[in-house]
Design an enzyme around this catalytic site. Structure first.
Site, short mmCIF file in Angstrom:
data_model
loop_
_atom_site.label_atom_id
_atom_site.label_comp_id
_atom_site.label_asym_id
_atom_site.label_seq_id
_atom_site.Cartn_x
_atom_site.Cartn_y
_atom_site.Cartn_z
N ASP A 69 -9.14 1.07 -15.70
CA ASP A 69 -9.17 1.69 -14.38
C ASP A 69 -8.33 2.95 -14.32
O ASP A 69 -8.27 3.61 -13.28
CB ASP A 69 -8.71 0.70 -13.30
CG ASP A 69 -7.31 0.16 -13.56
OD1 ASP A 69 -7.07 -0.35 -14.67
OD2 ASP A 69 -6.45 0.25 -12.67
N ASN A 70 -7.68 3.32 -15.43
CA ASN A 70 -6.88 4.54 -15.48
C ASN A 70 -7.50 5.61 -16.37
O ASN A 70 -6.84 6.60 -16.69
CB ASN A 70 -5.46 4.23 -15.97
CG ASN A 70 -4.63 3.54 -14.91
OD1 ASN A 70 -4.90 3.67 -13.72
ND2 ASN A 70 -3.65 2.76 -15.34
N GLY A 120 0.79 -1.23 0.00
CA GLY A 120 0.00 0.00 0.00
C GLY A 120 0.82 1.27 0.00
O GLY A 120 0.28 2.35 0.24
#
Length: 480
Positions: free
Chosen positions: A262-263, A135
Site C-alpha cells: 500500500d506504499n 485519524g
C-alpha cells in the site's frame, strides 16, 4: 477563491464510482496555524495566488477547491511486512483534489495536458478505514515528511512533494514518541495515489470488472503510451517506473522503511514517509523502522522488496490477463534496475555516460570505495566532493576528506571517474560547491530541528534547512 488560469481541475478518480472510495469530511480542528506552504509546487497547479487565509481554508478546513467534488477516502488492501491485511484504506487521509500540472515555462493553454496530480492528506481525521485510530498526524511526523520529500526532490528522486503543513492544536497520545504531542495536517502533491493495494482489494473481492476498470484508468491517465487492452504493457511500464524509483533511492542513500504494497503506487513515485532514514555511510543492513527486526526493508534489500511487491500486483492483473506474458514483463525488473542504477550513479556524480561497461565500472568502484572507507567515508560527502568527475579533483583533494582519498579502492574509483566527461560542468560554479560540506539529512540533524520546535517553538532551523535544500536543488539541477 482566486485561482490562476493555470488551475485546471480534473477529478478523474472520482469517475470510478463508490466501489473504490468513500466520501468523507475533514475533522474540525481547534486551531489552524500555517507552518509550511510550497509556493513553487502551488505555482505548478495554479494555486500560488491564495492568501494565507484562503490557503488555510483550503488545506486546514478543506473547503473544496473550485471544480472539486469533495474528499474521498480511498479503498485498498495490502501486504504489511508480507502479511496480507484486508482492513486497510485511507485511515487518516483522503484524496482532496486532482488537477493538471502546468510545467514551468508552459502556459495552461498549450496543447500538452501536463501530468494529472493529486492533493492527498495525512492527519485530516477519521474515515471508515481508521480501524479505531484517531485519524491524526503528529506535528513531528509532518515536519519529518516535509524534510524527507524536500531532500529527495533535491536529489532527483521521483517523489511526492510536501504541499502544506498546518498545526491543528490537538494533544495526541502516541506510543512511539513523548506524549501528549502536537498535531498537524499535511497535504502532499503526488502523481497518483493508486496503490498496488488498490488492485489487491479488487482481486481479494473477486471483482475482475473492478480490476479491468482500474487497468484502463491507470493506463489512460498515467501510462498513455501503453495501448488500450495491453495489460502486460502496463505491467512493464509500472515495473520500469518502479525500478527507476528504487535505483534513485539507492543512489540517494535513502531507506524508505516501510515498503508495503500500500506504499507503492502505479507511477513509480515515492510517497508516505514514516520511519525513513538517509545512510550516514555505506551500511547494506541499515534499517529505518525500529520495528523491522528482521531487516526486511533494509537499505540493500529495497530492490528485493519492490520486486516482491510487483509480483503481488502481477498476480492481481493475472485475473484478467495471461500470466506468462505478465511474468515476462515482471522479469524485466532486474535489467531495468541495473540500467537505472548506472544512470542514477552517473547523475549523482555529474558525469556523462561512456557505455555500459565503463558506467558499471564506475558504479562498482564507487560502492567499493564507500564500503572500504567505513564510517569515515560518509555517503553524501563522497558524491558532493566528486560531483563533475575529475573536474572536482582539486576541490576534493584539498577538502576536509582529503586524507580518505588514497589507497587501492580510491585509485580504482579515480581511474573509473577519469574515463567520464563532466555533465553540464557549469553547475560547479554554483556557490554550494564552494562550501566544505554538503547538505545531508541525517537523523541527528532531524532531531535537532524538531527539538527547537518542541522546546522553544523555534521554526528557524526548519525553514533555514528548507532554504538550503532549495539552493542544493538548484545546484544539482537533477530534476526527477
Amino acid at each position: 477563491m482566486p485561482v490562476s488560469p493555470d488551475y485546471r481541475p480534473e477529478p478523474r478518480f472520482f469517475d470510478l464510482g463508490p466501489d473504490y472510495a468513500d466520501a468523507v469530511q475533514a475533522a474540525a480542528f481547534p486551531q489552524t496555524i500555517l507552518r509550511f506552504r510550497n509556493d513553487r509546487a502551488a505555482a505548478e497547479v495554479g494555486l500560488e495566488g491564495l492568501s494565507e487565509a484562503e490557503w488555510i481554508a483550503a488545506f486546514g478546513r478543506f473547503d473544496p477547491l473550485p471544480g472539486q467534488p469533495g474528499p474521498l477516502a480511498m479503498r485498498y488492501h495490502g501486504h504489511q511486512f508480507r502479511q496480507y491485511n484486508p482492513d486497510l484504506g485511507d485511515g487518516r487521509g483522503f484524496l482532496a483534489a486532482q488537477m493538471r500540472e502546468t510545467p514551468r515555462g508552459q502556459a495552461a493553454s498549450d496543447s500538452a495536458p501536463g501530468r494529472l496530480l493529486d492533493l492527498g492528506t495525512k492527519g485530516s481525521g477519521q474515515t471508515p478505514w481508521s480501524r479505531g485510530g484517531d485519524g491524526r498526524l503528529t506535528l513531528k511526523g509532518g515536519v519529518r515528511e516535509v524534510l524527507a520529500a524536500t531532500m529527495l526532490e533535491a536529489l532527483g528522486v521521483p517523489t511526492s512533494r510536501a504541499f502544506s503543513l498546518i498545526e491543528t492544536g490537538e494533544a495526541l497520545e502516541r506510543g512511539d514518541e513523548p506524549s501528549p504531542t502536537r498535531s498537524a495536517v499535511l497535504v502532499r502533491l503526488s502523481h497518483s495515489h493508486v496503490r498496488f493495494g488498490t488492485f489487491q482489494r479488487a482481486a481479494y473481492l473477486n471483482r475482475p470488472d473492478q480490476i479491468e476498470a482500474l487497468i484502463e484508468h491507470v493506463r489512460s491517465l498515467y501510462h498513455p503510451s501503453v495501448a488500450p487492452g495491453d495489460v502486460p504493457g502496463l505491467m512493464r511500464a509500472i515495473t520500469e517506473a518502479s525500478a527507476r524509483l528504487t535505483a534513485r533511492w539507492v543512489a540517494a542513500g535513502f531507506v524508505h522503511g516501510v515498503l508495503n504494497t500500500d506504499n507503492l503506487n502505479v507511477t513509480g513515485e515515492s510517497f508516505d514517509y514514516g520511519p525513513w532514514r538517509f545512510l550516514p555511510a555505506y551500511q547494506p543492513a541499515f534499517t529505518a523502522a525500529y520495528f523491522d527486526h528482521g531487516g526486511l526493508y533494509a537499505f540493500a534489500r529495497q530492490p528485493e522488496a519492490v520486486f516482491w511487491n510487483l509480483t503481488q500486483l502481477a498476480s492481481c492483473l493475472a485475473v484478467v490477463s495471461d500470466p506468462k506474458t505478465l511474468a515476462d514483463a515482471l522479469n524485466g525488473f532486474g535489467p531495468a534496475y541495473i540500467r537505472e542504477l548506472r544512470a542514477a550513479f552517473l547523475m549523482r556524480l555529474g558525469v556523462q555516460s561512456l557505455g555500459e561497461a565503463a558506467d558499471q565500472r564506475l558504479v562498482d568502484t564507487t560502492l567499493a570505495l564507500l564500503r572500504e572507507g567505513g564510517e569515515a567515508m560518509r555517503w553524501e560527502p563522497l558524491f558532493f566532493d566528486w560531483f563533475g568527475g575529475f573536474a572536482s579533483s582539486a576541490r576534493a583533494l584539498s577538502g576536509p576528506r582529503a586524507k580518505l582519498y588514497q589507497g587501492e579502492a580510491f585509485d580504482a574509483f579515480r581511474f573509473a571517474l577519469m574515463e567520464h566527461e563532466p555533465d553540464r560542468i557549469e553547475r560547479l560554479e554554483h556557490p554550494m560547491f564552494a562550501a566544505r560540506e554538503p547538505e545531508e539529512m541525517l537523523i541527528d540533524e532531524v532531531e535537532a530541528i524538531w527539538a527547537a520546535i518542541a522546546t522553544d517553538d523555534d521554526w528557524t532551523p526548519f525553514h533555514a534547512k528548507l532554504d538550503r535544500l532549495e539552493a542544493a536543488r538548484t545546484a544539482w539541477d537533477f530534476g526527477a
